[in-house]
Design a protein around this motif. Sequence first.
Motif, mmCIF file in Angstrom:
data_model
loop_
_atom_site.group_PDB
_atom_site.id
_atom_site.type_symbol
_atom_site.label_atom_id
_atom_site.label_comp_id
_atom_site.label_asym_id
_atom_site.label_seq_id
_atom_site.Cartn_x
_atom_site.Cartn_y
_atom_site.Cartn_z
ATOM 1 N N GLU A 295 -47.938 -12.736 -40.551
ATOM 2 C CA GLU A 295 -47.728 -12.302 -41.931
ATOM 3 C C GLU A 295 -46.449 -11.472 -41.984
ATOM 4 O OE1 GLU A 295 -49.987 -10.134 -45.693
ATOM 5 O OE2 GLU A 295 -50.844 -9.998 -43.680
ATOM 6 N N ILE A 296 -45.658 -11.661 -43.054
ATOM 7 C CA ILE A 296 -44.341 -11.030 -43.153
ATOM 8 C C ILE A 296 -44.200 -10.322 -44.493
ATOM 9 C CG2 ILE A 296 -41.850 -11.452 -43.268
ATOM 10 C CD1 ILE A 296 -42.346 -13.928 -41.490
ATOM 11 N N ILE A 297 -43.644 -9.106 -44.434
ATOM 12 C CA ILE A 297 -43.142 -8.413 -45.625
ATOM 13 C C ILE A 297 -41.623 -8.448 -45.543
ATOM 14 C CG2 ILE A 297 -42.912 -6.203 -46.816
ATOM 15 C CD1 ILE A 297 -45.709 -5.504 -45.863
ATOM 16 N N HIS A 298 -40.986 -8.927 -46.592
ATOM 17 C CA HIS A 298 -39.525 -9.040 -46.632
ATOM 18 C C HIS A 298 -38.969 -7.922 -47.519
ATOM 19 C CE1 HIS A 298 -35.529 -10.982 -47.104
ATOM 20 N NE2 HIS A 298 -35.644 -10.629 -48.383
ATOM 21 N N MET A 299 -38.103 -7.065 -46.942
ATOM 22 C CA MET A 299 -37.423 -6.033 -47.714
ATOM 23 C C MET A 299 -35.920 -6.301 -47.643
ATOM 24 S SD MET A 299 -39.463 -2.496 -46.759
ATOM 25 C CE MET A 299 -38.674 -1.646 -48.159
ATOM 26 N N GLY A 300 -35.299 -6.510 -48.812
ATOM 27 C CA GLY A 300 -33.878 -6.824 -48.818
ATOM 28 C C GLY A 300 -33.266 -6.672 -50.189
ATOM 29 N N TYR A 301 -31.960 -6.911 -50.249
ATOM 30 C CA TYR A 301 -31.256 -6.863 -51.522
ATOM 31 C C TYR A 301 -31.485 -8.137 -52.331
ATOM 32 C CZ TYR A 301 -28.707 -2.823 -49.722
ATOM 33 O OH TYR A 301 -28.377 -1.599 -49.220
ATOM 34 N N GLN A 302 -31.746 -9.243 -51.619
ATOM 35 C CA GLN A 302 -32.039 -10.508 -52.275
ATOM 36 C C GLN A 302 -33.389 -11.032 -51.805
ATOM 37 O OE1 GLN A 302 -28.642 -10.371 -50.887
ATOM 38 N NE2 GLN A 302 -27.992 -9.662 -52.903
ATOM 39 N N GLN A 303 -33.921 -11.967 -52.572
ATOM 40 C CA GLN A 303 -35.193 -12.581 -52.201
ATOM 41 C C GLN A 303 -35.047 -13.356 -50.907
ATOM 42 O OE1 GLN A 303 -36.032 -14.987 -55.621
ATOM 43 N NE2 GLN A 303 -34.640 -16.620 -55.040
ATOM 44 N N ALA A 304 -36.162 -13.598 -50.257
ATOM 45 C CA ALA A 304 -36.166 -14.284 -48.972
ATOM 46 C C ALA A 304 -35.702 -15.728 -49.112
ATOM 47 C CB ALA A 304 -37.564 -14.241 -48.367
ATOM 48 N N GLU A 307 -38.748 -20.610 -45.698
ATOM 49 C CA GLU A 307 -38.950 -21.756 -44.812
ATOM 50 C C GLU A 307 -40.340 -21.606 -44.209
ATOM 51 O OE1 GLU A 307 -36.927 -21.331 -40.806
ATOM 52 O OE2 GLU A 307 -35.582 -20.089 -42.034
ATOM 53 N N ALA A 308 -40.798 -22.629 -43.514
ATOM 54 C CA ALA A 308 -42.167 -22.606 -42.989
ATOM 55 C C ALA A 308 -42.401 -21.421 -42.065
ATOM 56 C CB ALA A 308 -42.460 -23.914 -42.252
ATOM 57 N N ALA A 309 -41.395 -21.059 -41.285
ATOM 58 C CA ALA A 309 -41.542 -19.965 -40.340
ATOM 59 C C ALA A 309 -41.214 -18.601 -40.950
ATOM 60 C CB ALA A 309 -40.646 -20.198 -39.121
ATOM 61 N N TYR A 310 -40.745 -18.601 -42.208
ATOM 62 C CA TYR A 310 -40.420 -17.330 -42.870
ATOM 63 C C TYR A 310 -40.841 -17.426 -44.335
ATOM 64 C CZ TYR A 310 -37.951 -12.941 -43.731
ATOM 65 O OH TYR A 310 -37.644 -11.619 -44.050
ATOM 66 N N ASN A 311 -42.129 -17.163 -44.566
ATOM 67 C CA ASN A 311 -42.718 -17.282 -45.900
ATOM 68 C C ASN A 311 -43.479 -15.995 -46.201
ATOM 69 O OD1 ASN A 311 -43.607 -18.252 -48.337
ATOM 70 N ND2 ASN A 311 -45.168 -19.597 -47.462
ATOM 71 N N PRO A 312 -42.770 -14.937 -46.645
ATOM 72 C CA PRO A 312 -43.385 -13.618 -46.794
ATOM 73 C C PRO A 312 -44.544 -13.611 -47.787
ATOM 74 C CG PRO A 312 -40.994 -13.477 -46.916
ATOM 75 C CD PRO A 312 -41.338 -14.927 -46.992
ATOM 76 N N SER A 313 -45.537 -12.787 -47.468
ATOM 77 C CA SER A 313 -46.657 -12.588 -48.403
ATOM 78 C C SER A 313 -46.317 -11.522 -49.429
ATOM 79 C CB SER A 313 -47.915 -12.185 -47.632
ATOM 80 O OG SER A 313 -47.711 -10.949 -46.959
ATOM 81 N N CYS A 314 -45.245 -10.780 -49.173
ATOM 82 C CA CYS A 314 -44.817 -9.723 -50.099
ATOM 83 C C CYS A 314 -43.304 -9.568 -49.961
ATOM 84 C CB CYS A 314 -45.516 -8.415 -49.755
ATOM 85 S SG CYS A 314 -44.959 -6.978 -50.716
ATOM 86 N N GLU A 315 -42.605 -9.457 -51.091
ATOM 87 C CA GLU A 315 -41.155 -9.263 -51.079
ATOM 88 C C GLU A 315 -40.811 -8.004 -51.859
ATOM 89 O OE1 GLU A 315 -38.553 -12.686 -51.461
ATOM 90 O OE2 GLU A 315 -40.321 -13.983 -51.622
ATOM 91 N N VAL A 316 -40.050 -7.133 -51.222
ATOM 92 C CA VAL A 316 -39.622 -5.869 -51.813
ATOM 93 C C VAL A 316 -38.110 -5.961 -52.004
ATOM 94 C CG1 VAL A 316 -39.574 -3.368 -51.541
ATOM 95 C CG2 VAL A 316 -41.501 -4.688 -50.618
ATOM 96 N N ILE A 317 -37.694 -6.266 -53.243
ATOM 97 C CA ILE A 317 -36.293 -6.596 -53.509
ATOM 98 C C ILE A 317 -35.640 -5.487 -54.330
ATOM 99 C CG2 ILE A 317 -34.717 -8.334 -54.421
ATOM 100 C CD1 ILE A 317 -36.601 -9.269 -52.142
ATOM 101 N N GLY A 318 -34.503 -4.993 -53.839
ATOM 102 C CA GLY A 318 -33.777 -3.951 -54.550
ATOM 103 C C GLY A 318 -32.948 -3.142 -53.575
ATOM 104 N N ASP A 319 -32.412 -2.043 -54.042
ATOM 105 C CA ASP A 319 -31.635 -1.168 -53.164
ATOM 106 C C ASP A 319 -32.518 -0.714 -51.997
ATOM 107 O OD1 ASP A 319 -29.148 0.768 -52.915
ATOM 108 O OD2 ASP A 319 -30.954 1.966 -52.571
#
Length: 553
Positions: A295-304, A307-319
Amino acid sequence: MSNKTISGAELVVETLNAHNVPHIFGIPGAKIDAVFDAVCDGGPEIIICHHEQNAAFMAAATGRLTGKAGVCLATSGPGASNLITGVATANSEGDPVVALAGAVPLSMYSHNTHQSMDTRSLFTPVTKFSAEVMDSASVPDVVHKAFRLAEQPTQGASFVSLPQDVLTNRIPYQTVQKPNDLVFGGANKKAIHLAAEKINAAKNPVLLLGMDSSQPFVTGAIRELLTRTPIAVVNTFAAAGVISHDLYECFLGRVGLFKNQPGDIALAESDLVISIGYDPIEYDPILWNKDGRCEIIHMGYQQADLEAAYNPSCEVIGDLTESLKDLSGELASRDLIHNERIQLLRTDLQSIMQLGANKLSSHGVHPLRFIYELRQFVSDDMTVCCDVGSIYIWMARYFHAFEPRRLLFSNGQQTLGVALPWAIAASLLTPSEKVISMSGDGGFLFSSMELATAVRHQCNIVHFVWNDQSYDMVKIQQMKKYGRESAVNFVGPDIAKYAESFGAHGLNINCADDIVPVMKKAMELQGPVLVGVNIDYTDNFRLLDQMHPCKQD
C-alpha cells in the motif's frame, strides 16, 4: 516623446538581470553574439565553456544548488542541439534551467540555410516549456514565462529560441518588470487526515524519500516530522542528505538500480510506503513493488503517475512543506529504536560501510577504503559531485551525507560526464569553499575539456578519477547477462600529466597507503586539483548480488 530604443538582445539581458541570474554558461556564435555583446554593458557573468552540453550541466547544478534557474546560452543549429543532453538531464532530475539559443533570422526560415533547425520542436519533448520568440517586444514575456515554469515545482527545464533578427532589431524602449515570487498552498485537509489515519494504523511503515524531498524547506519539514514521530526511512540517490545526524537511527540507506540493499528489504517488508517528493524515474516501482502488494501514500506537488506497481491508496497533493507540517500534527508517537528488524537492517548497512576502514588490495585501492577515507575529509557543508558509472553505485550506497543537495548524483538520465561541470558551477557559487567531484575515467573523458574552464576561473575543486580503463558499469552487467564483455575497454591519459598540461595540480593515488597523504595535500592546494586513483574493481560483481554486496571480507 522619448527616442530611446532597446534591442531584443538587450531585453534578454535585462530580463536575466530581473531574475538575479549570477552566471550565464555558454559558447558564442554569430546567431547569438548580440546577447554576448549586450552582456558587456551590465549583465550576469559569462562563463565560457568548451562544449554546450557542459554549459547545460553547469546551469543545472546552479539550479539544483540555488533553487533558481541556471542559464545556458548557445548559438544556432548544432550549438542548440548540443544542449539537449544537459537540458533533458535537468528536466528529468528536477533541476531548474533556462536554455537560450540563437536561430537563423526569421526572414531566412523559408530557405535551406546553414545552421537552420527547428529547435523549438527539438526541445519540446525534453522540457516543461519550449518556445520561439517571434518579435523583439515579446522577449521579456517569453523569457519570464520560461523562468516561472522552470522554477515551478516540480522544477525542470525551459528552452527559448531567439532568431537573430529578433535580437538585433531595435524597438521603442520598454522597462522589464521584476517577477513576483509564487506561493503554493498545502494539500486538502481530508487527504492529510486520511494519510495520517493510514500511517497511524500501519505496523511497519517506511518513508521513501525522492528528489523533491531534498529541497531545503521540504527537508526541514521531514526532519520535524521524524523528530516527533520516528519512522524508518529509505532514500533515492537524489534525496541524499535529507536525514541529519540526529535522525540517523531512522535511516536504512539509499535504494536504486539493483534491488539488493537493506532499504529494499525494508520496502518489501513494509505494510505502508509513504513516498515524499518521489518520481518513478528515480527507481522504477516495478523493481521495488513488482506485484503491487504494498500500500502506498503518495505525497508530491503533482498527482501520481499511475501504473500497476505504483497505485497509491491516498494522494496528498500540494506544497510539500505545508503538507508535511499538517501531517506531522496528526501522527501518533512511535518507538523505532526498539524495532529489532529495523535495527538489524541498520546494522547490516553499517557493517558493510565499516569494512572500508581496513580494506586492502594487492593491486590498487578498494572502493570501500577510498570512500571510508574520503568521508574523514568531507564536512557536512561541503559539496560532493559524483559522476555515473560503478563509482556512482559505490558512492550512492556507502557515502552518507547529512545535508541536502551536498551530495549530487544524476539519477534520472544517469548521464555520464556531469561531475566536473557540476563542480565548476558549485565552486563559482561559493568560491571560498572547497568542492569535491569524482568520476570514473570513462565519465571524466566526456567533459575533461572543462578543466580549462576550472583553471581559467581558479575553481577550488578536487576532482578524483577512478582509473580502470573501461566502462565498468556496463562491463559488469554484460558479464552478468552474457558471460563476456563487449566494446568496454579503452586507453585513458595519465591523469596527473593531463592536469598539469592545463595548468592544474596533478596527483596520483596508487595504493591504500597513498590515500590519506594525497587527499590531505589535495585539500590544502588552491585551484583545480586532479587526482588519479588506481581503483581495484575486483569486487564490482558483488554490486549485482541478489542480497547485500561486499558482506564478505
